[in-house]
Design an enzyme around this catalytic site. Sequence first.
Site, PDB file in Angstrom:
ATOM      1  N   GLY A  46       0.878  -1.275  -0.205  1.00  0.00           N
ATOM      2  CA  GLY A  46       0.323   0.039   0.132  1.00  0.00           C
ATOM      3  C   GLY A  46       0.894   1.285  -0.274  1.00  0.00           C
ATOM      4  N   GLY A  47       1.964   1.302  -0.433  1.00  0.00           N
ATOM      5  CA  GLY A  47       2.897   2.266  -0.809  1.00  0.00           C
ATOM      6  C   GLY A  47       3.884   2.538   0.448  1.00  0.00           C
TER       7      GLY A  47
ATOM      8  CE  LYS B 168      16.388   1.145 -15.205  1.00  0.00           C
ATOM      9  NZ  LYS B 168      17.413   1.818 -14.885  1.00  0.00           N
TER      10      LYS B 168
ATOM     11  CG  ASN C  19      -3.911  -5.042  -4.622  1.00  0.00           C
ATOM     12  OD1 ASN C  19      -3.148  -4.818  -3.757  1.00  0.00           O
ATOM     13  ND2 ASN C  19      -3.960  -4.031  -5.561  1.00  0.00           N
TER      14      ASN C  19
ATOM     15  NE  ARG D 295      -7.090  -4.587  -1.063  1.00  0.00           N
ATOM     16  CZ  ARG D 295      -6.796  -3.670  -1.802  1.00  0.00           C
ATOM     17  NH1 ARG D 295      -7.934  -3.393  -2.581  1.00  0.00           N
ATOM     18  NH2 ARG D 295      -5.496  -3.062  -1.860  1.00  0.00           N
TER      19      ARG D 295
END
Lengths: 79, 447
Positions: B163-164, B200, B289, B291
């Site tokens: 999620g970042g 990268k 993901n 879900r």
Amino acid sequence: MADKTIKSPYPGTFYRRPSPEADPYISEGDSIEPGQVVGLVEIMKNFHEITSEESGTVARILVESEDLVEAGQDIIELS
Amino acid sequence: MIRKVLVANRGEIALRVTRACRELDLATVAVYSTADETAGHVRAADESVCIGPPRARDSYLNAGALIQAAKQTGADAVHPGYGFLAENAAFARQCAEEDIVFVGPSADAIDRMGDKAVARKLAGESGVPTVPGTEGTASTEEALETAEELGYPVMVKAAAGGGGRGIRVATGPDELAALVTEAAREAEAAFGDPSLYVEKLLVDARHVEVQVLADAHGNTIHLYERECSLQRRRQKLVEESPSPALSPETRDAMCEAAVTLTRAVGYTNAGTIEFLLDAGGGFYFIEMNTRIQVEHPVTEMITGVDLVKEQLRVAAGEPLSVAQADVHQLGAAIEFRVNAEDADDNFMPSPGTIATLDLPGGPGVRVDTAMYAGYTIPPFYDSLVAKLIVSGRDRDEALARGRRALGEFRVEGVTTTIPFHLALLDDPAVRSGDYHVDYLERKLARA
């Protein structure tokens, strides 16, 4: 009777420390300056710092970490 | 067989799932924290159970309370929505142990795809291209060696992140060496696992993801892509399909890769395979993901397939109601995430009471929201309060409908991102479709 109070500008969950392992931003008896961070409020998964507009000595901290606060609620008394 | 579904979520997605259940003639149970007694998703369900105090970890993340609520109401299935416990393998396992159907993939599939380094390795073994980088997790020396081969800048990622979160960028060897030590310590503190890997950094890449559905009868299909490059702080704000950047050949290859990987991991139910697309048309798997996603209505608008109903069918052991040959990408659709935030004040959250609410309507317009006039948005949860999805015969018609519908959408009492979206529709890059993952962040930094 407190001379001044610091209010939370936001509703949400109050925290006294920047992270669970860190020291609290302030403790009772500390001298603080205008602009100093005194706590965090979590609002909609965002964390916002609460700063003091005044200088003074922390007389009482009125809320505990993870207490729910309303916008405008007194959180710290200064003397 | 499923007869009664407990919806283990809140807000718009809980309402979305409740609607799908009703169309399938399934009874519904809503759950709510004490801060959500008056929430729209609670009103919509057949029954409701209070599961705890406002803090998510005491309510919507409290697996024990959710299982208890399911048993108490006789629910035989749990739909987790997105966020909260949707990608929590332990919760899926706990449901299975209690003979409650978890509407999602198996706990093992969540585990496999939840570890980003494992997922990357599985993709590589299935012949699905991944962003060039280390094979699995890396020591400092391996990281430096790999970075030298790839060329800087590189990204250092926590294997257990997502999620970042847990992502850092290094522009040279000295910075990388320092970063690896620091990032490992942080990953240990945040995720309980110091493992890192190096990739990268693709410059000006786009985020394009493919929706997949798979049942337990061997059917695995894709429902084309969603373009999700308009992001701020790695959070999506606008999504659309088709992606303006994909050639028909690249689209086919990307969708086929998504199906291949889904089959390879023995996945069932709805899922999303995320790719980065570079300027040359090369695409690279980043993560899956496991879900239903926030932006799923974009796919529903262009394919006509109700993804949540398919999830419930698959969970009940039935085959998918749609075959690959029946899935077509018709026209174009765009989703605008309406958040209770003030875009003019650095997206400051704006909880409060909704005084007036006028929802847009007319051709090609869908609104998913659980808010209503008089509802008070609590400060404890996500700021997403509505999703406006528009469709048209082509992208130009969808853009015009977006502008028209955003203009009709009136929310008073709280500040929302509706004016931000209206302004975004005047942006030349958004109009032409020529944007990438850093576009919005850079534009906001200039403003």
